[in-house]
Design an enzyme around this catalytic site. Sequence first.
Site, mmCIF file in Angstrom:
data_model
loop_
_atom_site.group_PDB
_atom_site.id
_atom_site.type_symbol
_atom_site.label_atom_id
_atom_site.label_comp_id
_atom_site.label_asym_id
_atom_site.label_seq_id
_atom_site.Cartn_x
_atom_site.Cartn_y
_atom_site.Cartn_z
ATOM 1 C CG ASN A 148 -79.284 11.490 -68.265
ATOM 2 O OD1 ASN A 148 -80.133 10.625 -68.034
ATOM 3 N ND2 ASN A 148 -78.213 11.269 -69.000
ATOM 4 N NE ARG A 176 -80.099 10.170 -72.728
ATOM 5 C CZ ARG A 176 -78.876 9.799 -72.989
ATOM 6 N NH1 ARG A 176 -77.867 10.343 -72.370
ATOM 7 N NH2 ARG A 176 -78.652 8.872 -73.895
ATOM 8 C CG HIS A 230 -76.664 5.854 -78.541
ATOM 9 N ND1 HIS A 230 -75.970 4.750 -79.009
ATOM 10 C CD2 HIS A 230 -76.334 5.993 -77.242
ATOM 11 C CE1 HIS A 230 -75.260 4.246 -78.017
ATOM 12 N NE2 HIS A 230 -75.456 4.971 -76.930
ATOM 13 N NE ARG A 284 -75.760 -2.052 -73.250
ATOM 14 C CZ ARG A 284 -75.762 -0.738 -73.455
ATOM 15 N NH1 ARG A 284 -75.401 -0.223 -74.632
ATOM 16 N NH2 ARG A 284 -76.153 0.070 -72.509
ATOM 17 C CD GLU A 342 -76.164 11.696 -76.227
ATOM 18 O OE1 GLU A 342 -75.004 11.610 -75.799
ATOM 19 O OE2 GLU A 342 -77.008 10.803 -76.102
#
Length: 396
Positions: free
Chosen positions: A7, A89, A178, A237, A380
């Site tokens: 990642n 990823r 996601h 956010r 993940e």
Amino acid sequence: MNILIINAGSSSLKYQLMDPETGVVSAKGLCERIYIDGRLTHNANGKKVVKDIPMPTHSEAIQAVLAILVDPVDGVIKSTDEIDAVGHRVLHGGMEFYDSCIINDEVIAAIEKCIPLGPLHNPANLMGIRACQAVMPSTPQVAVFDTAFHMTMPPVAYRYAIPTEYYKNDSLRRYGFHGTSHKYVTKRAIELMGRSDIKLVNCHLGNGSSLSAVKDGKCQDTSMGLTPLAGVPMGTRSGDLDPAVAQFVMNKYGMSADECLNMLNKKSGVLAISGVSSDFRDIEEGAAAGNEDCALALDKFAYEVRKYIGSYAAALGGLDCLVFTAGVGENSASMRARICQNLEYLGVKLDPEKNNVRGKEAIISADDSKVTVWVIPTNEELMIAQDTAALVNAAK
Ligand code: ADP
């Protein structure tokens, strides 16, 4: 089989070496301060090693990872030949990618084409891919996209009601993120429920949060949009907003569009409302100590998540299963209870005792709840490893 999961961020690179069949992670770690100086933190064989290693580019970071994986003391394999494939990823697959795929020149060109949609992440992801190709040219590489799971959404869900030219010329639409997490918990929910024809809402609630509405295993809608800024309020956010708010603050405070987006991405959400922290543990502590702004931040978050659950039940025409995952969803029983308040009309009834669970797969709904509510810890990395192994085995 050994899958190396990468990642890559702009100045960091996380890695894990995993067996996709058992999910056992033999080593994992992080390269930080790439382009600055370089530090490797490596966990394997029950111990943590931190080394300062020069990392002028991502390529040296990958070389440092491979070197420590085969190190006689700190490593877990004898040779890099024992790495069967690498799973990367990748943030944004745009309209190019509906699933994970084996990386070749065409795939790299298509990821490059998506850079305008993921300007911060895709270039870093590409650096990670190129660095691996350079140091292990004969090992298959697979790209796993954060957006891919959501590509089954119908146009009513993904089109924005703005002039069509922006969709046709610029690919502006809802994508969602996601996706690897939503795909993993969907797969687990189907396995645990013993059938695939379920109407499912997944709540991935962490520092970043998104919901997905899933029918027959396929995503029908999701709360994030062109970027991860949309949907429910998050750690920092704002989530959904009247776009005129941006125009107002830009005009009044002389902000550029980038400054305004930075404010909405980094200084908003529950951090802004609580005035205390973006971390839900701090906010829960504040609320328990009587801080009203913290209490409002928790209520606002729960309220918006509950509204999404209701709207997705409407979109799906019913609800069989509700899943909580990620940091908050897996660990905060109080937030799950807050969200599920007043959802009994939809058939959602939590069992307070069963809900008192953290970080493990469990049903938390009452026996007479029409909707089965689950906590399913996301994984993940396992999803990336499984996708990578499946593609590489199929290509043999
Ligand atoms: P990311 O989006 O960075 O992957 P995570 O899924 O790890 O985030 O979630 C991080 C969030 O989970 C943090 O806000 C943290 O406070 C929250 N969290 C973790 N454990 C708990 C807990 N026991 N109670 C409440 N919140 C928790």
